[in-house]
Design a protein around this motif. Structure first.
Motif, PDB file in Angstrom:
ATOM      1  N   THR A 124       4.792  13.388   0.675  1.00 47.28           N
ATOM      2  CA  THR A 124       5.429  12.338   1.468  1.00 47.28           C
ATOM      3  C   THR A 124       4.749  11.028   1.112  1.00 47.28           C
ATOM      4  O   THR A 124       3.525  10.891   1.281  1.00 47.28           O
ATOM      5  N   GLN A 125       5.511  10.099   0.581  1.00 50.81           N
ATOM      6  CA  GLN A 125       4.993   8.777   0.249  1.00 50.81           C
ATOM      7  C   GLN A 125       5.522   7.773   1.261  1.00 50.81           C
ATOM      8  O   GLN A 125       6.714   7.737   1.555  1.00 50.81           O
ATOM      9  N   THR A 126       4.622   6.960   1.783  1.00 53.22           N
ATOM     10  CA  THR A 126       4.993   5.905   2.716  1.00 53.22           C
ATOM     11  C   THR A 126       4.571   4.572   2.118  1.00 53.22           C
ATOM     12  O   THR A 126       3.390   4.374   1.809  1.00 53.22           O
ATOM     13  N   LEU A 127       5.526   3.699   1.942  1.00 51.83           N
ATOM     14  CA  LEU A 127       5.262   2.381   1.379  1.00 51.83           C
ATOM     15  C   LEU A 127       5.103   1.387   2.519  1.00 51.83           C
ATOM     16  O   LEU A 127       6.013   1.210   3.341  1.00 51.83           O
ATOM     17  N   VAL A 128       3.931   0.782   2.579  1.00 46.15           N
ATOM     18  CA  VAL A 128       3.637  -0.196   3.625  1.00 46.15           C
ATOM     19  C   VAL A 128       3.719  -1.592   3.012  1.00 46.15           C
ATOM     20  O   VAL A 128       2.950  -1.937   2.110  1.00 46.15           O
ATOM     21  N   GLU A 129       4.666  -2.379   3.500  1.00 50.99           N
ATOM     22  CA  GLU A 129       4.868  -3.725   2.983  1.00 50.99           C
ATOM     23  C   GLU A 129       3.815  -4.685   3.555  1.00 50.99           C
ATOM     24  O   GLU A 129       3.171  -4.381   4.568  1.00 50.99           O
ATOM     25  N   PRO A 130       3.641  -5.839   2.916  1.00 49.51           N
ATOM     26  CA  PRO A 130       2.653  -6.801   3.419  1.00 49.51           C
ATOM     27  C   PRO A 130       2.861  -7.196   4.883  1.00 49.51           C
ATOM     28  O   PRO A 130       1.896  -7.529   5.580  1.00 49.51           O
ATOM     29  N   ASP A 131       4.114  -7.157   5.355  1.00 52.88           N
ATOM     30  CA  ASP A 131       4.364  -7.525   6.756  1.00 52.88           C
ATOM     31  C   ASP A 131       4.190  -6.347   7.712  1.00 52.88           C
ATOM     32  O   ASP A 131       4.444  -6.470   8.915  1.00 52.88           O
ATOM     33  N   GLY A 132       3.764  -5.175   7.170  1.00 56.11           N
ATOM     34  CA  GLY A 132       3.502  -4.016   8.013  1.00 56.11           C
ATOM     35  C   GLY A 132       4.653  -3.040   8.135  1.00 56.11           C
ATOM     36  O   GLY A 132       4.473  -1.947   8.690  1.00 56.11           O
ATOM     37  N   THR A 133       5.846  -3.395   7.674  1.00 50.04           N
ATOM     38  CA  THR A 133       6.965  -2.467   7.739  1.00 50.04           C
ATOM     39  C   THR A 133       6.722  -1.279   6.805  1.00 50.04           C
ATOM     40  O   THR A 133       6.084  -1.409   5.762  1.00 50.04           O
ATOM     41  N   ARG A 134       7.264  -0.124   7.209  1.00 46.37           N
ATOM     42  CA  ARG A 134       7.023   1.116   6.478  1.00 46.37           C
ATOM     43  C   ARG A 134       8.341   1.801   6.124  1.00 46.37           C
ATOM     44  O   ARG A 134       9.303   1.734   6.882  1.00 46.37           O
ATOM     45  N   VAL A 194       0.851  -1.176   0.000  1.00 43.03           N
ATOM     46  CA  VAL A 194       0.000   0.000   0.000  1.00 43.03           C
ATOM     47  C   VAL A 194       0.895   1.238   0.000  1.00 43.03           C
ATOM     48  O   VAL A 194       1.873   1.313   0.760  1.00 43.03           O
ATOM     49  N   LEU A 195       0.565   2.206  -0.851  1.00 50.49           N
ATOM     50  CA  LEU A 195       1.305   3.458  -0.919  1.00 50.49           C
ATOM     51  C   LEU A 195       0.425   4.563  -0.354  1.00 50.49           C
ATOM     52  O   LEU A 195      -0.632   4.875  -0.908  1.00 50.49           O
ATOM     53  N   LEU A 196       0.836   5.127   0.778  1.00 54.69           N
ATOM     54  CA  LEU A 196       0.135   6.236   1.406  1.00 54.69           C
ATOM     55  C   LEU A 196       0.762   7.546   0.958  1.00 54.69           C
ATOM     56  O   LEU A 196       1.989   7.632   0.817  1.00 54.69           O
ATOM     57  N   GLU A 197      -0.050   8.581   0.744  1.00 55.91           N
ATOM     58  CA  GLU A 197       0.470   9.876   0.312  1.00 55.91           C
ATOM     59  C   GLU A 197      -0.126  10.998   1.162  1.00 55.91           C
ATOM     60  O   GLU A 197      -1.323  11.028   1.413  1.00 55.91           O
ATOM     61  N   GLN A 198       0.744  11.902   1.596  1.00 56.42           N
ATOM     62  CA  GLN A 198       0.347  13.149   2.241  1.00 56.42           C
ATOM     63  C   GLN A 198       0.912  14.279   1.399  1.00 56.42           C
ATOM     64  O   GLN A 198       2.107  14.285   1.078  1.00 56.42           O
ATOM     65  N   ARG A 199       0.065  15.264   1.056  1.00 55.54           N
ATOM     66  CA  ARG A 199       0.467  16.270   0.076  1.00 55.54           C
ATOM     67  C   ARG A 199       0.122  17.680   0.542  1.00 55.54           C
ATOM     68  O   ARG A 199      -0.890  17.893   1.230  1.00 55.54           O
ATOM     69  N   THR A 200       0.970  18.628   0.141  1.00 47.41           N
ATOM     70  CA  THR A 200       0.665  20.047   0.272  1.00 47.41           C
ATOM     71  C   THR A 200       1.011  20.710  -1.056  1.00 47.41           C
ATOM     72  O   THR A 200       1.837  20.198  -1.829  1.00 47.41           O
ATOM     73  N   PHE A 201       0.366  21.851  -1.329  1.00 44.70           N
ATOM     74  CA  PHE A 201       0.607  22.542  -2.597  1.00 44.70           C
ATOM     75  C   PHE A 201       0.657  24.037  -2.349  1.00 44.70           C
ATOM     76  O   PHE A 201      -0.231  24.596  -1.692  1.00 44.70           O
ATOM     77  N   ASP A 202       1.705  24.686  -2.883  1.00 44.23           N
ATOM     78  CA  ASP A 202       1.845  26.136  -2.838  1.00 44.23           C
ATOM     79  C   ASP A 202       1.460  26.676  -4.200  1.00 44.23           C
ATOM     80  O   ASP A 202       2.252  26.607  -5.148  1.00 44.23           O
ATOM     81  N   PRO A 203       0.245  27.215  -4.369  1.00 42.62           N
ATOM     82  CA  PRO A 203      -0.185  27.643  -5.695  1.00 42.62           C
ATOM     83  C   PRO A 203       0.579  28.836  -6.227  1.00 42.62           C
ATOM     84  O   PRO A 203       0.678  29.020  -7.451  1.00 42.62           O
ATOM     85  N   ALA A 204       1.129  29.674  -5.350  1.00 46.86           N
ATOM     86  CA  ALA A 204       1.895  30.826  -5.820  1.00 46.86           C
ATOM     87  C   ALA A 204       3.202  30.391  -6.467  1.00 46.86           C
ATOM     88  O   ALA A 204       3.615  30.938  -7.494  1.00 46.86           O
ATOM     89  N   GLU A 205       3.847  29.415  -5.868  1.00 49.18           N
ATOM     90  CA  GLU A 205       5.112  28.916  -6.413  1.00 49.18           C
ATOM     91  C   GLU A 205       4.915  27.770  -7.391  1.00 49.18           C
ATOM     92  O   GLU A 205       5.819  27.422  -8.151  1.00 49.18           O
ATOM     93  N   GLY A 206       3.745  27.142  -7.372  1.00 47.32           N
ATOM     94  CA  GLY A 206       3.506  25.998  -8.236  1.00 47.32           C
ATOM     95  C   GLY A 206       4.313  24.782  -7.826  1.00 47.32           C
ATOM     96  O   GLY A 206       4.768  24.007  -8.660  1.00 47.32           O
ATOM     97  N   VAL A 207       4.491  24.599  -6.511  1.00 48.66           N
ATOM     98  CA  VAL A 207       5.300  23.491  -5.992  1.00 48.66           C
ATOM     99  C   VAL A 207       4.442  22.613  -5.088  1.00 48.66           C
ATOM    100  O   VAL A 207       3.783  23.110  -4.170  1.00 48.66           O
ATOM    101  N   ALA A 208       4.465  21.320  -5.365  1.00 49.27           N
ATOM    102  CA  ALA A 208       3.764  20.341  -4.538  1.00 49.27           C
ATOM    103  C   ALA A 208       4.785  19.544  -3.733  1.00 49.27           C
ATOM    104  O   ALA A 208       5.789  19.091  -4.276  1.00 49.27           O
ATOM    105  N   GLN A 209       4.525  19.395  -2.447  1.00 48.20           N
ATOM    106  CA  GLN A 209       5.363  18.536  -1.603  1.00 48.20           C
ATOM    107  C   GLN A 209       4.578  17.281  -1.274  1.00 48.20           C
ATOM    108  O   GLN A 209       3.403  17.348  -0.906  1.00 48.20           O
TER     109      GLN A 209
END
Length: 251
Positions: free
Chosen positions: A191-201, A174-189
């Motif tokens: 954070t992607q977290t990859l969760v493996e089948p055994d629960g490790t991240r 599972v790929l989890l994503e948390q995002r922010t966007f600065d519309p003035a600068e046109g930059v998106a930040q």
């Protein structure tokens, strides 16, 4: 200016085994093949022509293009992704592969009939460095050769924006994503977290430039392309806030 985009060290850490585990699922290969063939048609590359896939990643596009008869060269900065691309190519004569930064392509002028830049593969380095990428691609294209660039654009991203999301990525990941966007600068930040089948991240955080269509057209023209057009799909669908962006630039 970088506009707050990530450094090459951050991107090198992202385009690694982490990226392969997140995105190299074969479940999406059929769609990628169809997109690659459509992009090649849109580029006007002749049958059996010299085609540049830059960056090529792990070969999802360039391998089926080679099987379709194009003489494809794939370029990527990541050795890990190129190793997977070579594995997928299974020793065939084409595609050829080259490890290089796409701001400094290791080819002579006018080496290719067409070039592809697919799956939002620009915007990593900021306006000035992205302009260098486009200028390098134009340099290695033959006169009249076309670049097809397929990407997210700012208006579409704003319309579909969500701060958080998740996706199943194959093999139980599972790929989890948390995002922010600065519309003035046109930059998106992101954070992607990859969760493996055994629960490790494992997580990676990166910032990328998301261009409006008008901004990307201006970059391409500044890079020396003679003609730049935008579409909303590989079959010349109109560009809108509901589509991704297909930019076609003629050298």
């Amino acid at each position: 200016m970088s506009r707050g985009t990530s450094t090459t060290d951050v991107w090198d850490a992202f385009f690694s085994d982490f990226y392969l585990r997140a995105y190299a699922s074969e479940e999406r290969d059929a769609a990628a093949e169809a997109q690659a063939l459509a992009a090649a048609r849109l580029s006007g590359c002749p049958e059996g022509g010299e085609l540049l896939d830059v960056p090529c990643g792990f070969g999802r596009h360039c391998v089926p293009l080679a099987r379709a008869g194009y003489r494809v060269t794939g370029v990527d900065r990541s050795g890990a992704l190129l190793d997977e691309a070579r594995r997928r190519a299974a020793g065939e004569r084409w595609p050829k592969f080259s490890q290089a930064d796409y701001r400094e392509l290791p080819f002579g002028d006018a080496s290719f009939d067409a070039a592809l830049n697919l799956f939002t593969s620009l915007g990593y380095l900021g306006d000035e460095e992205d302009a260098k990428v486009l200028a390098e691609i134009r340099r290695v294209l033959r006169p009249g050769g076309k670049l097809v660039l397929e990407t997210m654009h700012r208006d579409h991203m704003v319309r579909t924006w969500s701060d958080n999301g998740w996706r199943l990525m194959g093999e139980g990941r599972v790929l989890l994503e948390q995002r922010t966007f600065d519309p003035a600068e046109g930059v998106a930040q992101t954070t992607q977290t990859l969760v493996e089948p055994d629960g490790t991240r494992e997580s990676r955080t990166w910032s990328a430039r998301v261009y409006a269509a008008t901004e990307l057209v201006a970059l391409a023209r500044a890079a020396g392309f003679a003609e730049v057009k935008c579409w909303g799909g590989f079959e010349y669908e109109p560009l809108s806030v509901g589509t991704r962006l297909m930019l076609v630039a003629r050298s």
